[in-house]
Design a protein around this motif. Structure first.
Motif, short mmCIF file in Angstrom:
data_model
loop_
_atom_site.label_atom_id
_atom_site.label_comp_id
_atom_site.label_asym_id
_atom_site.label_seq_id
_atom_site.Cartn_x
_atom_site.Cartn_y
_atom_site.Cartn_z
N GLU A 296 0.84 -1.19 0.00
CA GLU A 296 0.00 0.00 0.00
C GLU A 296 0.87 1.24 0.00
N LEU A 297 0.44 2.22 -0.76
CA LEU A 297 1.00 3.56 -0.68
C LEU A 297 0.02 4.35 0.16
N ILE A 298 0.51 4.89 1.27
CA ILE A 298 -0.36 5.63 2.20
C ILE A 298 0.12 7.06 2.25
N LEU A 299 -0.80 8.00 2.07
CA LEU A 299 -0.48 9.42 2.19
C LEU A 299 -1.10 9.94 3.48
N LYS A 300 -0.24 10.37 4.40
CA LYS A 300 -0.70 11.03 5.63
C LYS A 300 -0.35 12.50 5.46
N GLY A 301 -1.34 13.30 5.10
CA GLY A 301 -1.05 14.68 4.70
C GLY A 301 -0.28 14.62 3.39
N ALA A 302 0.88 15.26 3.35
CA ALA A 302 1.71 15.23 2.14
C ALA A 302 2.80 14.17 2.25
N GLN A 303 2.87 13.43 3.38
CA GLN A 303 3.94 12.46 3.62
C GLN A 303 3.57 11.08 3.08
N PRO A 304 4.31 10.58 2.06
CA PRO A 304 4.02 9.24 1.55
C PRO A 304 4.76 8.14 2.31
N TYR A 305 4.06 7.03 2.53
CA TYR A 305 4.62 5.83 3.15
C TYR A 305 4.33 4.65 2.24
N LEU A 306 5.27 3.74 2.12
CA LEU A 306 5.08 2.51 1.38
C LEU A 306 5.09 1.37 2.41
N VAL A 307 4.06 0.54 2.42
CA VAL A 307 3.95 -0.54 3.40
C VAL A 307 3.77 -1.86 2.66
N TYR A 308 4.61 -2.85 3.01
CA TYR A 308 4.51 -4.16 2.38
C TYR A 308 5.05 -5.24 3.31
N GLU A 309 4.71 -6.48 2.99
CA GLU A 309 5.18 -7.65 3.76
C GLU A 309 6.39 -8.23 3.05
N GLU A 310 7.36 -8.69 3.86
CA GLU A 310 8.56 -9.31 3.33
C GLU A 310 8.77 -10.63 4.06
N VAL A 311 9.34 -11.62 3.38
CA VAL A 311 9.71 -12.88 4.03
C VAL A 311 11.22 -13.02 3.92
N GLN A 312 11.88 -13.10 5.08
CA GLN A 312 13.33 -13.30 5.14
C GLN A 312 13.59 -14.44 6.10
N ASP A 313 14.34 -15.45 5.65
CA ASP A 313 14.66 -16.61 6.49
C ASP A 313 13.39 -17.22 7.10
N GLU A 314 12.36 -17.35 6.27
CA GLU A 314 11.07 -17.93 6.66
C GLU A 314 10.35 -17.16 7.77
N LYS A 315 10.71 -15.89 7.96
CA LYS A 315 10.03 -15.04 8.94
C LYS A 315 9.35 -13.89 8.20
N ASN A 316 8.08 -13.65 8.52
CA ASN A 316 7.35 -12.54 7.91
C ASN A 316 7.66 -11.24 8.63
N SER A 317 7.92 -10.19 7.88
CA SER A 317 8.15 -8.87 8.45
C SER A 317 7.29 -7.86 7.71
N ARG A 318 6.77 -6.91 8.45
CA ARG A 318 6.03 -5.80 7.86
C ARG A 318 7.03 -4.66 7.72
N THR A 319 7.18 -4.17 6.51
CA THR A 319 8.13 -3.10 6.23
C THR A 319 7.37 -1.82 5.90
N THR A 320 7.76 -0.73 6.56
CA THR A 320 7.19 0.59 6.29
C THR A 320 8.34 1.51 5.88
N VAL A 321 8.20 2.15 4.73
CA VAL A 321 9.23 3.08 4.25
C VAL A 321 8.61 4.47 4.21
N LYS A 322 9.17 5.37 5.02
CA LYS A 322 8.76 6.77 5.00
C LYS A 322 9.59 7.42 3.90
N LEU A 323 8.94 7.76 2.80
CA LEU A 323 9.64 8.22 1.60
C LEU A 323 9.96 9.70 1.67
N GLY A 324 11.14 10.07 1.17
CA GLY A 324 11.52 11.47 1.11
C GLY A 324 12.75 11.64 0.24
N GLY A 325 13.06 12.88 -0.09
CA GLY A 325 14.20 13.20 -0.94
C GLY A 325 15.46 13.54 -0.17
#
Length: 142
Positions: free
Chosen positions: A37-66
């Motif tokens: 999901e791309l989530i916009l909180k005000g003007a701030q974009p966040y990218l949220v996705y699930e990742e699997v590393q070494d058979e463990k699920n992780s939720r990753t959130t990236v606060k995007l910026g320049g």
């Protein structure tokens, strides 16, 4: 009474390209396709996705910026990686032995709609543990 506006959410297809270079070890490259999901909180974009590393699920959130950005992982892997272009930043990585303080030295940070790229050195105890390049390309899902 003030009404809080709801964040704007869009389903997105994500391509995650990463290159990891550790001292004296051959480069590792990963090319992962996922959705999130791309989530916009005000003007701030966040990218949220699930990742699997070494058979463990992780939720990753990236606060995007320049100029600054932040990667947070929770679940199987818990870590916080802050980035500021040209500056050292302190983050953390949770292990079974406790929390390790880590430092990011951001060499390059670029963000424009649909494309995020960061290149950084990861330091542990002032020693370079590796050089990482991460590129996120995302498009709206149907």
């Amino acid at each position: 009474m003030k009404v809080m506006s709801q964040p704007l959410k869009k389903r997105v297809n994500i391509r995650l390209l990463s290159t990891i270079s550790h001292p004296d070890v051959e480069k590792e490259m990963f090319d992962i396709q996922t959705t999130g999901e791309l989530i916009l909180k005000g003007a701030q974009p966040y990218l949220v996705y699930e990742e699997v590393q070494d058979e463990k699920n992780s939720r990753t959130t990236v606060k995007l910026g320049g100029k600054t950005a932040l990667i947070m992982r929770s679940g199987g892997v818990k870590m916080r990686l802050p980035f500021t272009s040209g500056e050292l930043q302190t983050g953390s990585y949770d292990t079974i032995y406790g929390v390790i303080m880590i430092t990011t030295n951001t060499k390059h940070l670029h963000f424009e709609d649909g494309h995020f790229q960061v290149e950084y050195e990861l330091l542990i105890n002032d020693e370079v543990a590796g050089t990482y390049t991460l590129e996120l390309i995302y498009t709206e899902a149907n």
